[in-house]
Design a protein around this motif. Structure first.
Motif, PDB file in Angstrom:
ATOM      1  N   ARG A 357       0.856  -1.185   0.000  1.00 30.15           N
ATOM      2  CA  ARG A 357       0.000   0.000   0.000  1.00 30.15           C
ATOM      3  C   ARG A 357       0.894   1.238   0.000  1.00 30.15           C
ATOM      4  O   ARG A 357       2.037   1.196   0.477  1.00 30.15           O
ATOM      5  N   ARG A 361      -0.241   9.810   1.144  1.00 34.97           N
ATOM      6  CA  ARG A 361      -1.591   9.893   0.586  1.00 34.97           C
ATOM      7  C   ARG A 361      -1.550  10.186  -0.908  1.00 34.97           C
ATOM      8  O   ARG A 361      -0.584  10.745  -1.432  1.00 34.97           O
ATOM      9  N   GLY A 474      -1.907   0.131   5.007  1.00 36.21           N
ATOM     10  CA  GLY A 474      -2.724   1.299   4.725  1.00 36.21           C
ATOM     11  C   GLY A 474      -3.142   2.056   5.963  1.00 36.21           C
ATOM     12  O   GLY A 474      -3.681   3.159   5.853  1.00 36.21           O
TER      13      GLY A 474
END
Length: 978
Positions: A357, A361, A474
């Motif tokens: 992940r 962001r 994540g």
């Protein structure tokens, strides 16, 4: 040492024994010994010996074991320096003599010069390498030695550790816990692995008294074979390492060169490296226990306790040393990936099994990839990256950054890329300037642990994690800390991927020291495995010269040689010059690969242009490949018009052999003596330069060697050295084949012979040789790999100088100016014989990129008139060399065509005695002036000159001046003893 037996035999008695048993009249002086009496014997002529009188309790079979081991070492190829066993006057290796304490066995050994290792400084790396090499030399000499007493029960054998461990109770209380930990580790980790390791008889006692060194610090010999024993091979190295570690703060770093030196002689297996450090510690613990045990039997001899202090000092420093890190260091020294688990971890991530992940962001844009000192504060949601490998200050020297720095705005979130468990969360114990640290532990599919570490996090966000907390991929891990939490630097988070040692008591550094870069990059690999940034995040790190040499020795074949006593580190080239890492220019007179000049811009541009368009194989139509075949065929005389494209001259000659054998249905090949046609197996068999040289296996049955037509030092010389006279040897070989009921498949000949000494054949030789071979139905192959493409000046191809047309022409080196392209040209008839239904396909041969580069080389040759330049400049060189020959008796002959020249050096012009050592010295002397030459020929006494055709007149003058000076210097040196 105990001296309770010192009066058993005095020096005068030792002298009498030496004269009576060995016929030696010598002066005796006592030497130290624990139980045996040792005397140095000096004769009037200065020769020394060791007379050993063994304790009455000595085992006769064990003494014979020592004698036979020494005799075996002495008989080994390249025998390492060690004592030699000398026989009595009646041929015995030992004899019994009377002493006051009973009968003793007398043995006489040669004296090995040098001082004990304990008496000299021990901190030079070259010496440690030498110690390792010498221990390995002795092991190699003993590897096939066998003796009935070799597997005797010897307490000093490392495999006796469980027995010696019982003496730990006699060790004083301060030392006992550390000693017991070592033996527990031996039982749990080492012992189960030993049986699978290579075993042999080892010296087993390479300590500071038994290793002798000369005044320069190099090992001069290994003495005292009293502890030779059958054991795991690595045990002998472990013993040497245990003693080498004494007195050094970083003991493991100290013995890394020792391990490397051993591996260079006897490669160490991965299993041996796995237990080596533990075996070193085991030897230390055994020494401490044995001292305590011996003292318990002789309480008045306090020396026995003093002697253990060096081992205790080393063991105390190593008690808490991470065995895994030592293992990594030893693997690194031998050229293995330091962490053997690192590959599995990288594959786990690269294969997609890790299901990564993003760390930041989605809205954060990557703006710049640059060193940290070029990064300002990062506004908004922009991301800047400090690269993995960037140079940083590390404890006063420049190191390489491990991990990557993500420069973000304060408070930007950082997310866990993988499922994991918090192994450590450090906040309170850290200064404000390093922010917060979180270490996550992850697992591969097979359970192998690895870690990710995050530094410079906001302390409050890092503090919410505790060891053992589960983290999902994540999930928000923390946020970028403030400027204060970044030590005054722009806000960022430092991310590392760790393959080992995480949370194991060893702190993985954020910056790798220069001499351990590969070690720590295995433990902390490129974090782009986590980031997946298309352009990468890694900086290229230049290696120091010493490290380049070490890595070449461990990770490239040792069959690869380096030119010159002091190898060059070259970084770029232009025209006829090469440039080293310091920017110094070197006139290149030997690189005939870069035919039209190093890095010719027109050739480079052609390759770049085509690489940006297409590269594929010859199963597809492409203009360039056909254009190149036509252009190349146009340089050749009829009927040579069928081309095969390959990748190297060796491959071209291999294909030429197949063509000849397919066309004739025969296998036998005629070659010239000293010829070299390539490194493939088929070509080694056709190369007397190789198969009759060092490591060669001799002539194959299908190879028939013809006399080299050398007009200067051959059998026929001067006026007698006519082409027809030399060609009679080819006729004789053909006749021998006919008598055996067959004929030649081919006759291979370089158009001018290179490795044989830059030989220009006498007029008419190739024509007569070709006639004899063709009359017997054979194919004539001209090897133009060294001399083609205009090098000889007068003609484009070397064979044209002889007025002949071969059936097959092979070409290579010059075709691509450094790009790997080669070719075979032949007649339609020979090509038709090869088209027998079996498809010929070469994946890279004739690809469009290679063809474009080949076309560019032909264009440059034509447009810059380089063939004419070869004739002009070569003529100037030839004239200048002949002028030097008139003034320097060392020059016996100057010969060649165009820019294919040879200068043969002789020690005696009348006898034409090869001056091999002088040729090497001249090569080194002209290098000192900035000129690169090489030597070749059967006696390596010919200076070979084959520069890029871009060489100019000024370069010629520069070289001739350098050679003039070099010849004068070398001629002034005394060579009578060389």
């Amino acid at each position: 040492m105990t001296t309770s037996h010192a009066v058993a035999v005095d020096a005068g008695q030792a002298q009498e024994i030496a004269e009576r048993l060995y016929g030696l009249r010598a002066t005796a002086s006592p030497l130290p010994g624990e139980q045996d009496l040792n005397f140095r014997l000096r004769t009037d002529d200065g020769t020394s010996y060791i007379l050993k009188l063994h304790h009455p309790s000595a085992d006769a079979q064990e003494l014979d074991l020592q004698d036979q081991a020494l005799l075996h070492v002495a008989a080994a190829p390249g025998a390492p320096p060690a004592p030699r066993v000398l026989s009595t006057a009646d041929g015995r290796t030992s004899a019994t003599v009377a002493a006051s304490d009973g009968e003793r066995v007398a043995r006489l050994l040669s004296w090995v010069p040098g001082r004990p290792w304990a008496d000299v400084a021990r901190d030079r790396e070259a010496r440690w390498d030498d110690v390792g090499r010498h221990v390995a030399d002795v092991d190699r000499a003993l590897r096939d030695f066998r003796h009935p007493a070799m597997d005797r029960e010897l307490l000093w054998n490392l495999t006796s550790a469980p027995v010696v461990a019982q003496f730990a109770a006699l060790v004083d209380a301060e030392k006992r816990p550390a000693v017991e930990r070592v033996f527990e580790r031996y039982e749990r980790f080492v012992a189960p692995r030993l049986d699978a390791l290579p075993h042999q008889v080892v010296h087993n006692d390479a300590n500071e008294l038994n290793i002798l060194v000369d005044d320069g610090g190099a090992v001069s010999g290994l003495i005292d074979f009293g502890d030779v024993v059958w054991s795991a091979r690595v045990c002998g190295l472990a013993v040497a390492g245990a003693y080498a570690m004494q007195g050094h703060r970083d003991a493991v770093a100290t013995v890394v060169p020792l391990v490397r030196g051993y591996d260079r002689v006897t490669p160490l297996g991965v299993g041996e490296l796995e237990v080596l450090f533990d075996l070193m510690r085991t030897r230390m613990a055994m020494s401490i226990c044995m001292s305590a045990w011996q003292h318990s039997r002789d309480p008045s001899n306090d020396y026995l306790l003093v002697s253990q202090q060096g081992m205790w000092g080393a063991l105390r420093r190593l008690t808490d040393y991470d065995a895994e890190l030592a293992h990594f260091r030893f693997r690194d020294a031998c050229g293995y990936e330091p962490n053997p688990a690192a590959r599995r971890i990288r594959q786990h991530v690269e294969s997609g099994a890790a299901r990564l992940r993003p760390l930041v962001r989605a809205g954060v844009e990557s703006a710049v990839l640059a060193p940290p000192d070029q990064l300002g504060s990062v506004p908004g949601a922009a991301l800047a990256i400090g690269r993995y490998g960037d140079q940083r200050d590390h404890e006063g020297s420049v190191g390489s950054q491990l991990g990557v720095e993500l420069f973000l705005a304060v408070g930007e979130p950082v997310f866990a890329p993988l499922d994991g468990v918090v192994a450590e969360s450090a906040v309170d114990a850290l200064p404000l300037s390093v922010g917060g640290i979180v270490l996550l532990e992850h697992r591969t599919a097979d359970g192998t642990p690895f870690w990710t570490r995050y530094r410079q996090l906001d302390r409050a966000s890092a503090a919410r994690w505790a060891a053992g907390d589960a983290v999902r991929a994540g999930e928000r891990l923390g946020a970028v800390g403030s400027t204060e939490e970044n030590g005054g630097r722009p806000p960022h988070v430092h991310v590392q991927l760790l393959t080992g040692l995480g949370g194991e008591g060893i702190t993985v550094p954020a910056v790798a020291p220069p001499d351990e870069l590969d070690l720590w990059r295995s433990v902390s690999p490129d974090p782009n495995l986590l980031l997946g940034r298309r352009g990468g995040v890694s900086a290229r790190v230049a290696r120091p010269r010493a490290e380049l040499l070490r890595r070449r020795g461990s990770n490239l074949s040792r069959a690869l040689s380096l030119a010159y006593d002091e190898p060059l580190q070259l970084v770029h080239g232009k025209g006829a010059h090469l440039y080293d890492q310091h920017g110094r220019a070197w006139l290149d007179l030997v690189n005939n690969v870069c035919h039209v000049g190093h890095c010719h811009p027109r050739v480079v541009a052609a390759g770049q242009r085509q690489m940006a368009q297409l590269n594929t194989n010859t199963r597809y139509l492409h203009d360039t490949v056909v254009d190149y075949a036509l252009r190349l065929a146009a340089t050749l005389p009829d009927p040579l018009r069928v081309l095969f494209f390959v990748n190297s001259g060796s491959e071209a000659n291999d294909l030429a052999l197949r063509l000849a054998q397919a066309h004739t249905g025969r296998r036998d090949v005629l070659v010239l003596d000293h010829a070299y046609h390539g490194h493939l197996g088929s070509q080694i068999a056709l190369s007397p330069y190789k198969f009759d040289g060092r490591g060669g296996e001799g002539r194959a049955p299908h190879t028939h060697v013809c006399e080299l037509p050398d007009p200067y030092r051959g059998r026929l010389r001067d006026k007698a050295a006519t082409g027809a006279a030399y060609a009679r040897d080819v006729e004789a070989r053909v006749a021998e084949l006919a008598a055996a009921g067959t004929g030649p498949a081919a006759f291979f000949a370089e158009s001018l012979q290179s490795c044989g000494g830059q030989i220009v054949y006498p007029d008419g030789y190739l024509r007569a040789a070709f006639d004899a071979v063709r009359a017997a139905g054979g194919v004539c192959v001209a090897d133009e790999v060294q001399v083609g493409f205009g090098r000889v000046g007068r003609t484009f191809w070397g064979f044209e100088l002889h007025g002949v047309v071969p059936d097959v022409v092979t070409m290579g080196k010059p075709m691509g100016n450094g790009h790997p392209i080669a070719a075979v040209a032949t007649t339609p008839e020979v090509a038709a014989s090869f088209a027998n239904g079996m498809e010929y396909f070469n994946t890279y041969g004739g690809n469009p990129v290679s063809a474009e580069i080949g076309l560019a080389v032909l264009d440059v040759l034509r447009d810059e008139r380089l063939q004419a330049r070869a004739g002009d400049v070569g003529g100037r060189l030839l004239s200048g060399l002949r002028e030097l020959a008139a003034r320097h008796p060392l020059v016996g002959d100057v010969r060649g065509e165009g820019l294919f020249l040879g200068v043969e050096l002789v020690a005696d012009r009348d006898a034409r005695t090869p001056a091999t050592a002088q040729a090497r010295a001249v090569k080194e002397a002209v290098k000192a002036h900035g000129v690169l030459l090489s030597t070749d020929g059967p006696d390596d006494n010919v200076l070979k000159i084959k520069p890029p055709l871009a060489i100019g007149h000024d370069d010629c003058d520069f070289f001739l001046e350098a050679l003039d000076a070099a010849l004068a210097v070398v001629a002034a040196t005394h060579w009578s003893d060389r």
